[in-house]
Design a protein around this motif. Structure first.
Motif, PDB file in Angstrom:
ATOM      1  N   GLY A 131       0.784  -1.204   0.006  1.00 55.45           N
ATOM      2  CA  GLY A 131      -0.074  -0.029   0.134  1.00 55.45           C
ATOM      3  C   GLY A 131       0.860   1.306  -0.050  1.00 55.45           C
ATOM      4  O   GLY A 131       1.666   1.326  -0.742  1.00 55.45           O
ATOM      5  N   LYS A 141      -5.050   7.300  -2.059  1.00 54.04           N
ATOM      6  CA  LYS A 141      -5.607   8.003  -0.865  1.00 54.04           C
ATOM      7  C   LYS A 141      -6.976   8.415  -1.323  1.00 54.04           C
ATOM      8  O   LYS A 141      -7.813   8.153  -0.274  1.00 54.04           O
ATOM      9  CB  LYS A 141      -4.815   9.279  -0.697  1.00 54.04           C
ATOM     10  CG  LYS A 141      -4.793   9.630   0.909  1.00 54.04           C
ATOM     11  CD  LYS A 141      -3.557   9.143   1.715  1.00 54.04           C
ATOM     12  CE  LYS A 141      -3.653   7.446   1.690  1.00 54.04           C
ATOM     13  NZ  LYS A 141      -2.550   7.081   2.128  1.00 54.04           N
ATOM     14  N   SER A 197       2.590  -0.167  10.673  1.00 54.40           N
ATOM     15  CA  SER A 197       2.005  -0.935  11.810  1.00 54.40           C
ATOM     16  C   SER A 197       3.041  -2.132  12.180  1.00 54.40           C
ATOM     17  O   SER A 197       3.213  -2.284  13.402  1.00 54.40           O
ATOM     18  CB  SER A 197       0.993  -1.475  11.277  1.00 54.40           C
ATOM     19  OG  SER A 197       1.069  -2.437  10.297  1.00 54.40           O
ATOM     20  N   VAL A 200      -3.424  -4.668   8.297  1.00 55.54           N
ATOM     21  CA  VAL A 200      -3.990  -5.896   7.411  1.00 55.54           C
ATOM     22  C   VAL A 200      -3.272  -6.871   7.822  1.00 55.54           C
ATOM     23  O   VAL A 200      -2.106  -7.509   7.333  1.00 55.54           O
ATOM     24  CB  VAL A 200      -3.839  -5.721   5.807  1.00 55.54           C
ATOM     25  CG1 VAL A 200      -4.544  -6.739   5.185  1.00 55.54           C
ATOM     26  CG2 VAL A 200      -4.635  -4.304   5.612  1.00 55.54           C
ATOM     27  N   LEU A 220       9.298  -1.739   5.076  1.00 54.84           N
ATOM     28  CA  LEU A 220       8.776  -0.633   5.248  1.00 54.84           C
ATOM     29  C   LEU A 220       7.114  -0.774   5.520  1.00 54.84           C
ATOM     30  O   LEU A 220       6.452  -1.362   4.973  1.00 54.84           O
ATOM     31  CB  LEU A 220       8.656   0.689   4.219  1.00 54.84           C
ATOM     32  CG  LEU A 220       9.907   0.936   3.340  1.00 54.84           C
ATOM     33  CD1 LEU A 220       9.537   1.946   2.509  1.00 54.84           C
ATOM     34  CD2 LEU A 220      10.683   1.700   4.437  1.00 54.84           C
ATOM     35  N   SER A 221       6.911  -0.314   7.025  1.00 57.40           N
ATOM     36  CA  SER A 221       5.684  -0.560   7.626  1.00 57.40           C
ATOM     37  C   SER A 221       5.086   0.306   8.487  1.00 57.40           C
ATOM     38  O   SER A 221       6.033   0.771   9.358  1.00 57.40           O
ATOM     39  CB  SER A 221       5.483  -1.922   8.091  1.00 57.40           C
ATOM     40  OG  SER A 221       4.132  -2.275   8.520  1.00 57.40           O
ATOM     41  N   ALA A 233      -6.561   5.758   6.340  1.00 55.79           N
ATOM     42  CA  ALA A 233      -5.743   6.615   5.517  1.00 55.79           C
ATOM     43  C   ALA A 233      -4.427   6.821   6.043  1.00 55.79           C
ATOM     44  O   ALA A 233      -4.390   7.871   6.727  1.00 55.79           O
ATOM     45  CB  ALA A 233      -6.520   7.577   4.685  1.00 55.79           C
TER      46      ALA A 233
HETATM   47  O1  M6R Z   1       1.148  -0.940   8.218  1.00 56.13           O
HETATM   48  P1  M6R Z   1       1.609  -0.940   6.726  1.00 56.13           P
HETATM   49  O2  M6R Z   1       2.490   0.092   6.524  1.00 56.13           O
HETATM   50  O3  M6R Z   1       2.445  -2.128   6.705  1.00 56.13           O
HETATM   51  O4  M6R Z   1       0.255  -0.997   6.136  1.00 56.13           O
HETATM   52  C1  M6R Z   1       0.555  -1.344   4.552  1.00 56.13           C
HETATM   53  C2  M6R Z   1      -0.772  -0.807   4.054  1.00 56.13           C
HETATM   54  O5  M6R Z   1      -1.972  -1.826   4.475  1.00 56.13           O
HETATM   55  C3  M6R Z   1      -1.288   0.594   4.082  1.00 56.13           C
HETATM   56  O6  M6R Z   1      -0.386   1.458   3.963  1.00 56.13           O
HETATM   57  C4  M6R Z   1      -2.809   0.737   3.532  1.00 56.13           C
HETATM   58  O7  M6R Z   1      -2.614   0.918   2.202  1.00 56.13           O
HETATM   59  C5  M6R Z   1      -3.256   2.224   3.813  1.00 56.13           C
HETATM   60  N1  M6R Z   1      -4.501   2.182   4.207  1.00 56.13           N
HETATM   61  C6  M6R Z   1      -3.089   3.381   2.757  1.00 56.13           C
HETATM   62  O8  M6R Z   1      -3.561   4.673   3.228  1.00 56.13           O
END
Ligand code: M6R
Length: 353
Positions: free
Chosen positions: A57, A234, A105, A350, A102-103, A155
């Motif tokens: 994402g 977005k 969460s 996710v 890169l994350s 988002a």
């Molecule tokens: O926590 P993460 O950065 O690993 O998550 C990745 C995607 O699930 C996250 O960026 C998602 O695409 C967002 N809802 C975008 O706004």
């Protein structure tokens, strides 16, 4: 707590100037020297013949920008992969790969699956995450914090800017950007603040261009194409307007047939070398009836552009160009009477594949 803000997303968009400053004060000492990135990390990265950035994402989109820093400053070839694809279709790897996860969460299942796989193959991995002490930070060999503070809205906004900044700082620890990155990041913070202070402009643009539309487009070239992908994600994820973001040169290879009278086409223009071609592409879609909305940086802006972006080093322009697109998504969603923070069918983190 969102305080006086109607939605977390707006609060988090507004926090980005502070986040940029917090990251700088964590990664630089008072004399402007880098700190907080151990030699164990940089030595291992310098041994690598290729970096593999893996993410999903918005984090994947931040990786597309980071690739430029690792290649242009650190001179290490860098590939960026979507974790859900890599997990089941591992590409042929170089001899000495180094993985960067890169994350926001640190819990994204698709990325965790890839980390598991590469660990089994004995490859070194570094996680850049906002939530430290998460699975991805614990299970990688190394971890660095993004320092964006809690991000609640589904988002992702400030985690994206934090990821771009931390990648830039990390790449500068491996090679030479050729300018004073710390000073430039201070300027970025000032200019992010200036753009968020101007948010009413984006409210008007979003209400005018998007209140009744079913589809929209974001175009750009080079780094602006990377931001176009993020901008489209977005807008679509919270407003439910079907939005495509893509490299503007691809228009003539298919997408231009979708342009109808009034179709909103947002064009991002922050890279001087792309000016001529991008302006041509804007004219082509306008000639087919598109409602073109151009966000251009100062030195390439023209009369009629919807917003003039302040200027920082070109490679850092994604940090400024993304802000209007976050605000456009926010206000378009508000205008459609939807819950900005909690779009249907989506979870903040996710944790299933
Ligand atoms: O926590 P993460 O950065 O690993 O998550 C990745 C995607 O699930 C996250 O960026 C998602 O695409 C967002 N809802 C975008 O706004």
């Amino acid at each position: 707590d969102k305080g006086a803000y109607p939605y977390y997303m707006l609060k988090e968009v507004d926090e980005q100037a502070i986040v940029a400053r917090n990251i700088a004060s964590h990664y630089y000492d008072e004399d402007g020297n880098l700190q907080g990135i151990g030699c164990a990390i940089t030595d291992k990265m310098k041994e690598a013949d290729r970096l593999y950035i893996v993410a999903a994402g918005t984090s994947y989109h931040a990786g597309l920008v980071g690739k430029r820093y690792f290649e242009q400053w650190a001179k290490i070839p860098t590939a960026v992969h979507i974790s859900s694809e890599f997990a089941y279709d591992q590409p042929m790897l170089s001899e000495k790969p180094f993985f960067i996860f890169l994350s926001q969460s640190g819990e994204t299942a698709d990325s965790r699956e890839v980390l598991d796989n590469v660990k089994k193959q004995g490859f070194p991995a570094l996680t850049l995450a906002n939530v430290m002490n998460s699975t991805l930070t614990r299970e990688a060999d190394f971890a660095l914090p993004l320092l964006a503070g809690p991000e609640i809205a589904v988002a992702s906004t400030k985690a994206y800017t934090a990821q771009v900044i931390v990648q830039a700082i990390l790449a500068s620890a491996l090679g030479n950007p050729g300018f004073d990155l710390k000073a430039e990041l201070a300027k970025v913070a000032v200019e992010i603040q200036a753009i968020t202070d101007d948010k009413e402009k984006f409210k008007a643009i979003a209400e005018d261009a998007l209140a009744d539309q079913h589809s929209a487009f974001y175009i750009g070239r080079g780094l602006d194409a990377c931001v176009a992908l993020e901008a489209a994600l977005k807008l679509k994820e919270i407003s439910y307007i079907q939005t495509e973001g893509f490299a503007a040169g691809e228009l003539k290879h298919g997408t231009i047939s979708l342009i109808e009278d009034g179709t909103p086409v947002f064009a991002l223009l922050t890279q001087k070398k792309t000016e001529g071609l991008l302006r041509g592409e804007v004219a082509q879609v306008a000639a087919r009836g598109a409602n073109t909305i151009v966000f251009a940086s100062k030195s390439v802006a023209k009369e009629g552009d919807a917003f003039v972006l302040p200027e920082v080093n070109e490679l850092l322009m994604p940090l400024l160009a993304v802000i209007p697109t976050q605000l456009i998504a926010y206000y378009a969603t508000l205008a459609r009477g939807l819950d900005v923070d909690r779009p249907r069918n989506l979870a903040k983190s996710v944790t299933v594949q």
